[in-house]
Scaffold this active site. Structure first.
Site, PDB file in Angstrom:
ATOM      1  N   ARG A 117       0.903  -1.144   0.069  1.00  0.00           N
ATOM      2  CA  ARG A 117      -0.096  -0.169  -0.088  1.00  0.00           C
ATOM      3  C   ARG A 117       0.941   1.207  -0.050  1.00  0.00           C
ATOM      4  O   ARG A 117       0.669   2.202  -0.635  1.00  0.00           O
ATOM      5  CB  ARG A 117      -1.052  -0.083   1.214  1.00  0.00           C
ATOM      6  CG  ARG A 117      -2.078   1.096   1.287  1.00  0.00           C
ATOM      7  CD  ARG A 117      -2.911   0.821   2.444  1.00  0.00           C
ATOM      8  NE  ARG A 117      -4.216   1.851   2.358  1.00  0.00           N
ATOM      9  CZ  ARG A 117      -4.240   2.826   3.219  1.00  0.00           C
ATOM     10  NH1 ARG A 117      -3.197   2.917   4.277  1.00  0.00           N
ATOM     11  NH2 ARG A 117      -5.074   3.748   3.255  1.00  0.00           N
TER      12      ARG A 117
ATOM     13  N   HIS B 191       0.316   4.035  -2.677  1.00  0.00           N
ATOM     14  CA  HIS B 191       0.196   5.586  -2.404  1.00  0.00           C
ATOM     15  C   HIS B 191       1.144   6.320  -2.504  1.00  0.00           C
ATOM     16  O   HIS B 191       0.703   7.871  -2.771  1.00  0.00           O
ATOM     17  CB  HIS B 191      -0.497   5.586  -0.865  1.00  0.00           C
ATOM     18  CG  HIS B 191      -1.550   5.205  -0.616  1.00  0.00           C
ATOM     19  ND1 HIS B 191      -2.532   5.487   0.305  1.00  0.00           N
ATOM     20  CD2 HIS B 191      -2.491   3.967  -0.895  1.00  0.00           C
ATOM     21  CE1 HIS B 191      -3.497   4.836   0.254  1.00  0.00           C
ATOM     22  NE2 HIS B 191      -3.724   3.784  -0.566  1.00  0.00           N
TER      23      HIS B 191
ATOM     24  N   ASN C 139      -4.482   8.437   4.089  1.00  0.00           N
ATOM     25  CA  ASN C 139      -2.980   7.891   4.791  1.00  0.00           C
ATOM     26  C   ASN C 139      -3.273   8.068   6.235  1.00  0.00           C
ATOM     27  O   ASN C 139      -2.707   7.063   7.256  1.00  0.00           O
ATOM     28  CB  ASN C 139      -1.978   8.459   4.346  1.00  0.00           C
ATOM     29  CG  ASN C 139      -1.615   8.112   2.866  1.00  0.00           C
ATOM     30  OD1 ASN C 139      -1.918   7.118   2.365  1.00  0.00           O
ATOM     31  ND2 ASN C 139      -1.040   9.051   2.121  1.00  0.00           N
TER      32      ASN C 139
ATOM     33  N   HIS D 114      -5.766  -6.938  -2.605  1.00  0.00           N
ATOM     34  CA  HIS D 114      -6.570  -6.845  -1.337  1.00  0.00           C
ATOM     35  C   HIS D 114      -6.989  -8.336  -0.880  1.00  0.00           C
ATOM     36  O   HIS D 114      -7.641  -8.655  -0.327  1.00  0.00           O
ATOM     37  CB  HIS D 114      -8.067  -6.061  -1.702  1.00  0.00           C
ATOM     38  CG  HIS D 114      -7.711  -4.699  -1.543  1.00  0.00           C
ATOM     39  ND1 HIS D 114      -8.664  -3.654  -1.803  1.00  0.00           N
ATOM     40  CD2 HIS D 114      -6.701  -3.833  -1.189  1.00  0.00           C
ATOM     41  CE1 HIS D 114      -8.493  -2.635  -1.667  1.00  0.00           C
ATOM     42  NE2 HIS D 114      -7.026  -2.532  -1.312  1.00  0.00           N
TER      43      HIS D 114
END
Length: 315
Positions: A56, A60, A85, A184
């Site tokens: 992640r 991000h 975040n 995921h």
């Protein structure tokens, strides 16, 4: 598109034509991959969830002005405290520890942006997922943008059409988007990201298995518990596999942005979900391709940016 072709495309790193290469640190930091692999394996053995957190971080980072380690810069008004975040991005201390080990071996050589790409790959491998060739040569940003993070990172409320647009804005295809969503298959999400699915009002095209809904309400009550965690893949939460896509077929996707890939109005995403649910090897290949492409978004190369000695601050 074959993995080899995707990799060749990925080697063209910037608008200036400078390139990324898998052998970039071959002579300047020959122990890099061993240092990172061993550290990631140790971290994942201590807490399997951290693998998803590392992936992640890379995602991000890349979606906000490119893969430049801007997410690692400390500061109250920077990306770490953007809405997507704050209170959820994690693993910064371990990245700092890995950077310190790399600096001890190869001072001032390896960028934090390249570290994030390598850590993400090794995290997936540590949970029995696919491997892919990581290319290097990215440099680190001098700034970070909280506003860009708020604007560019797709929230869990987007439908399939909006997700396609969000990823296209980064130069990624629908196939890339669905494959990357398959990350995921590991990790957990806070109650606040899916509470609206449990108690309504419901978005168009949102379908959730009723027994799954009921089971989630005990850990995600309507009035509190926003930071309580639930696995994104309830079946195999610590194994990187294709079970996530089977969950979507069974309407047990945790986030709306997950379930919409199968239950929404886009046949293209539904067809990809079915393909990956039936073939883990196809998912693994497309995921590796997509990670290479994502890792090439707006990278800094040559004399742009810098090589941070500490990932949390500029030199």
């Amino acid at each position: 598109m074959s993995f080899v072709l995707v990799l060749l495309l990925a080697l063209h790193g910037s608008a200036l034509g400078q390139t990324l290469s898998s052998s970039f640190y071959g002579s300047s930091c020959p122990n890099l991959t061993t240092i990172v692999r061993d550290a990631v394996q140790q971290a994942v053995q201590a807490e399997a969830r951290i693998a998803a957190s590392f992936v992640r971080l890379h995602f991000h980072d890349c979606f906000v002005n490119g893969c430049d380690a801007s997410i690692l810069l400390d500061g109250a008004n920077l990306e770490q405290n953007a809405l997507p975040n704050a209170g959820s991005a994690r693993g910064f201390d371990i990245v700092d520890s890995i950077k310190s080990s790399v600096e001890s071996s190869c001072p001032g050589v390896v960028s934090c942006a390249d570290l994030l790409a390598l850590i993400a790959r090794d995290s997936v491998v540590a949970l029995n997922g696919p491997s892919w060739t990581v290319v290097f040569g990215r440099r680190d940003s001098l700034t970070a943008s909280q506003s860009a993070a708020n604007a560019n990172l797709p929230p869990p409320t987007l439908n399939a059409s909006a997700l396609i647009t969000s990823f296209q804005n980064q130069g990624l295809s629908t196939t890339d988007m669905v494959a990357l969503s398959g990350a995921h298959t590991i990790g957990q999400a806070q109650c606040t990201t899916f509470k609206a699915r449990l108690y309504g009002p419901f978005q168009r095209g949102d379908q959730m298995d009723q027994s799954f809904n009921t089971s989630l309400q005990s850990s995600c009550p309507s009035s509190n518990g926003d930071t309580n965690l639930s696995p994104l893949d309830v079946q195999t939460p610590t194994s990187f596999d294709n079970r996530y896509f089977r969950n979507l077929q069974n309407r047990t996707g945790l986030l709306f942005s997950d379930q919409t890939l199968f239950s929404g109005d886009q046949a293209s995403t539904r067809n990809l979900v079915n393909s990956y649910a039936s073939s883990q090897s196809t998912f693994f290949q497309d995921f590796g391709n997509a990670m290479v492409r994502m890792g090439n978004i707006n990278v800094l190369t040559g004399s742009n940016g810098e090589i941070r000695r500490n990932c949390g601050r500029t030199n």
